[in-house]
Design a protein around this motif. Structure first.
Motif, PDB file in Angstrom:
ATOM      1  N   LEU A   1       0.835  -1.195   0.000  1.00 20.76           N
ATOM      2  CA  LEU A   1       0.000   0.000   0.000  1.00 20.76           C
ATOM      3  C   LEU A   1       0.875   1.253   0.000  1.00 20.76           C
ATOM      4  N   ALA A   2       0.307   2.395   0.341  1.00 16.60           N
ATOM      5  CA  ALA A   2       0.952   3.689   0.062  1.00 16.60           C
ATOM      6  C   ALA A   2       2.316   3.878   0.716  1.00 16.60           C
ATOM      7  N   ASP A   3       2.516   3.366   1.932  1.00 17.65           N
ATOM      8  CA  ASP A   3       3.789   3.579   2.625  1.00 17.65           C
ATOM      9  C   ASP A   3       4.795   2.451   2.371  1.00 17.65           C
ATOM     10  N   HIS A   4       4.625   1.719   1.294  1.00 19.18           N
ATOM     11  CA  HIS A   4       5.472   0.558   1.006  1.00 19.18           C
ATOM     12  C   HIS A   4       6.926   0.964   0.770  1.00 19.18           C
ATOM     13  N   PRO A   5       7.874   0.047   1.020  1.00 20.61           N
ATOM     14  CA  PRO A   5       9.272   0.329   0.685  1.00 20.61           C
ATOM     15  C   PRO A   5       9.451   0.426  -0.819  1.00 20.61           C
ATOM     16  N   THR A   6      10.458   1.170  -1.246  1.00 23.84           N
ATOM     17  CA  THR A   6      10.681   1.341  -2.685  1.00 23.84           C
ATOM     18  C   THR A   6      11.499   0.204  -3.291  1.00 23.84           C
ATOM     19  N   THR A   7      12.113  -0.621  -2.448  1.00 22.93           N
ATOM     20  CA  THR A   7      12.811  -1.813  -2.931  1.00 22.93           C
ATOM     21  C   THR A   7      12.454  -2.985  -2.034  1.00 22.93           C
ATOM     22  N   GLY A   8      12.656  -4.191  -2.548  1.00 20.07           N
ATOM     23  CA  GLY A   8      12.383  -5.387  -1.762  1.00 20.07           C
ATOM     24  C   GLY A   8      13.073  -6.590  -2.352  1.00 20.07           C
ATOM     25  N   GLY A   9      13.273  -7.627  -1.535  1.00 15.76           N
ATOM     26  CA  GLY A   9      14.017  -8.799  -1.964  1.00 15.76           C
ATOM     27  C   GLY A   9      13.215 -10.075  -2.045  1.00 15.76           C
ATOM     28  N   TYR A  10      11.891  -9.989  -1.838  1.00 13.91           N
ATOM     29  CA  TYR A  10      11.045 -11.161  -2.013  1.00 13.91           C
ATOM     30  C   TYR A  10      10.387 -11.086  -3.395  1.00 13.91           C
ATOM     31  N   PRO A  11      10.122 -12.236  -4.022  1.00 13.16           N
ATOM     32  CA  PRO A  11       9.591 -12.201  -5.386  1.00 13.16           C
ATOM     33  C   PRO A  11       8.172 -11.631  -5.448  1.00 13.16           C
ATOM     34  N   VAL A  12       7.896 -10.882  -6.510  1.00 11.79           N
ATOM     35  CA  VAL A  12       6.585 -10.291  -6.752  1.00 11.79           C
ATOM     36  C   VAL A  12       5.849 -11.165  -7.767  1.00 11.79           C
ATOM     37  N   ILE A  13       4.773 -11.804  -7.309  1.00 11.77           N
ATOM     38  CA  ILE A  13       4.026 -12.712  -8.183  1.00 11.77           C
ATOM     39  C   ILE A  13       3.054 -11.949  -9.065  1.00 11.77           C
ATOM     40  N   GLY A  14       2.652 -10.753  -8.665  1.00  9.56           N
ATOM     41  CA  GLY A  14       1.699  -9.980  -9.457  1.00  9.56           C
ATOM     42  C   GLY A  14       1.542  -8.577  -8.907  1.00  9.56           C
ATOM     43  N   VAL A  15       0.719  -7.796  -9.575  1.00 13.25           N
ATOM     44  CA  VAL A  15       0.479  -6.408  -9.185  1.00 13.25           C
ATOM     45  C   VAL A  15      -1.028  -6.155  -9.217  1.00 13.25           C
ATOM     46  N   VAL A  16      -1.557  -5.573  -8.144  1.00 21.03           N
ATOM     47  CA  VAL A  16      -2.963  -5.191  -8.069  1.00 21.03           C
ATOM     48  C   VAL A  16      -3.113  -3.794  -8.666  1.00 21.03           C
ATOM     49  N   PRO A  17      -4.017  -3.583  -9.627  1.00 18.07           N
ATOM     50  CA  PRO A  17      -4.209  -2.238 -10.183  1.00 18.07           C
ATOM     51  C   PRO A  17      -4.596  -1.242  -9.088  1.00 18.07           C
ATOM     52  N   THR A  18      -4.122  -0.008  -9.240  1.00 20.65           N
ATOM     53  CA  THR A  18      -4.337   0.987  -8.196  1.00 20.65           C
ATOM     54  C   THR A  18      -5.822   1.261  -7.943  1.00 20.65           C
ATOM     55  N   GLY A  19      -6.678   1.051  -8.949  1.00 19.02           N
ATOM     56  CA  GLY A  19      -8.101   1.274  -8.758  1.00 19.02           C
ATOM     57  C   GLY A  19      -8.746   0.356  -7.739  1.00 19.02           C
ATOM     58  N   ASP A  20      -8.097  -0.773  -7.427  1.00 22.21           N
ATOM     59  CA  ASP A  20      -8.640  -1.716  -6.438  1.00 22.21           C
ATOM     60  C   ASP A  20      -8.154  -1.423  -5.021  1.00 22.21           C
ATOM     61  N   LEU A  21      -7.157  -0.557  -4.875  1.00 20.24           N
ATOM     62  CA  LEU A  21      -6.522  -0.370  -3.568  1.00 20.24           C
ATOM     63  C   LEU A  21      -7.370   0.418  -2.565  1.00 20.24           C
ATOM     64  N   PRO A  22      -8.223   1.377  -2.978  1.00 18.92           N
ATOM     65  CA  PRO A  22      -9.079   2.009  -1.967  1.00 18.92           C
ATOM     66  C   PRO A  22      -9.938   1.010  -1.198  1.00 18.92           C
ATOM     67  N   SER A  23     -10.435  -0.015  -1.865  1.00 15.86           N
ATOM     68  CA  SER A  23     -11.208  -1.043  -1.162  1.00 15.86           C
ATOM     69  C   SER A  23     -10.324  -1.802  -0.178  1.00 15.86           C
ATOM     70  N   ALA A  24      -9.079  -2.052  -0.574  1.00 14.44           N
ATOM     71  CA  ALA A  24      -8.148  -2.723   0.337  1.00 14.44           C
ATOM     72  C   ALA A  24      -7.913  -1.884   1.591  1.00 14.44           C
ATOM     73  N   ALA A  25      -7.904  -0.553   1.432  1.00 14.44           N
ATOM     74  CA  ALA A  25      -7.684   0.339   2.574  1.00 14.44           C
ATOM     75  C   ALA A  25      -8.828   0.275   3.572  1.00 14.44           C
ATOM     76  N   GLN A  26     -10.016  -0.141   3.133  1.00 12.31           N
ATOM     77  CA  GLN A  26     -11.187  -0.161   4.002  1.00 12.31           C
ATOM     78  C   GLN A  26     -11.564  -1.566   4.469  1.00 12.31           C
TER      79      GLN A  26
END
Length: 283
Positions: free
Chosen positions: A247-272
């Protein structure tokens, strides 16, 4: 001076605008309101530009005493609103007289409510934003009792166009998932599992990431991955195999694999989405 004095800060209330854009190359997260549509709507109701700084509460609300007459609006997670001890409208512009207390109660459902004030919360900007970033520590600290928040001069009168219309917090969180850069690190069965399994929002979720409870995803590779850039909505899979949505305060780098990306339009629901909310991914 016009302002708001914090009477009750709530469990976690922060100043948020639309975040710090274009500074990830400096190692600075985007930050900003987790439910952007809710903050934008609150700002429109009081006549502010949509990106003006307001307050983001977390579950327990906030109480503030007006210094001078102010106009506020509350959106996001539904909650009882009171001004001077009397019930006031949620999702509409409300006038708070000098010395009166405006209270946002605990969220009746959802997680985060947003309070906008005409003129915006005028704390000092850092790297172009007034947002509090809990990971990097940039911006103002979470609110504390007795703190005075300055309020800017209103730029336009409230439009008077009624209540804000926003989606309800989700009873089931459905997140679309686009294939990520390290999808090949996972067994084919991981994608079948993602499409069929039912996860839940974990209690450890915060402004940095939505964590999940559910079946672990099987990996093909178990070696170390050098740190690489992370984007908003990236779904990282740590060693326990359970997806983590940045989410918004995420680190800008990371060392675990990224399996996918959630479109930003779905993230407001995740926040609630509260802990325990059923969650499923749609590939």
């Amino acid at each position: 001076m016009t302002g708001l004095v914090v009477v009750r800060p709530g469990p976690l209330t922060t100043v948020q605008d639309l975040g710090r854009r274009g500074v990830a190359h400096l190692g600075v997260p985007r930050g900003g309101a987790l439910d952007e549509p809710a903050l934008r709507a609150a700002n429109r109701l009081v006549g502010n530009p949509e990106g003006a700084a307001g307050l983001e509460t977390t579950l327990g609300g906030v109480a503030l005493r007006a210094v001078g007459r102010v106009v506020v609006a509350v959106t996001g997670a539904p909650a009882a609103v009171r001004v001077g001890g009397r019930a006031a409208a949620w999702g509409a512009a409300v006038t708070v007289p000098d010395g009166a207390v405006v209270e946002i109660g605990p969220a009746t459902y959802g997680v985060r409510s947003y309070l906008a004030v005409a003129g915006g919360v005028a704390v000092e900007p850092v790297l172009g934003s007034r947002s509090a970033d809990l990971l990097s520590g940039l911006g103002p600290a979470p609110l504390t009792g007795g703190q005075l928040l300055p309020v800017g001069a209103p730029v336009a009168p409230p439009p008077g166009d009624g209540l804000a219309v926003l989606p309800a917090p989700p009873a089931e969180l459905v997140l679309r998932l686009l294939p990520g850069p390290r999808a090949d690190w996972f067994a084919p069965s991981a994608f079948t599992l993602l499409a069929r399994a039912r996860y839940e929002v974990a209690a450890a979720s915060n402004r940095i990431a939505l964590r999940t409870e559910g079946p672990p995803l099987p990996r093909l590779r178990t070696d170390e991955l050098p740190s690489e850039g992370m984007v908003l909505g990236a779904v990282q899979v740590p060693p326990d195999g359970r997806p983590v949505v940045f989410l918004a305060d995420h680190p800008t780098t990371g060392g675990y694999p990224v399996i996918g990306v959630v479109p930003t339009g779905d993230l407001p629901s995740a926040a609630q989405a509260r802990p325990g909310t059923p969650l499923r991914f749609v590939l």
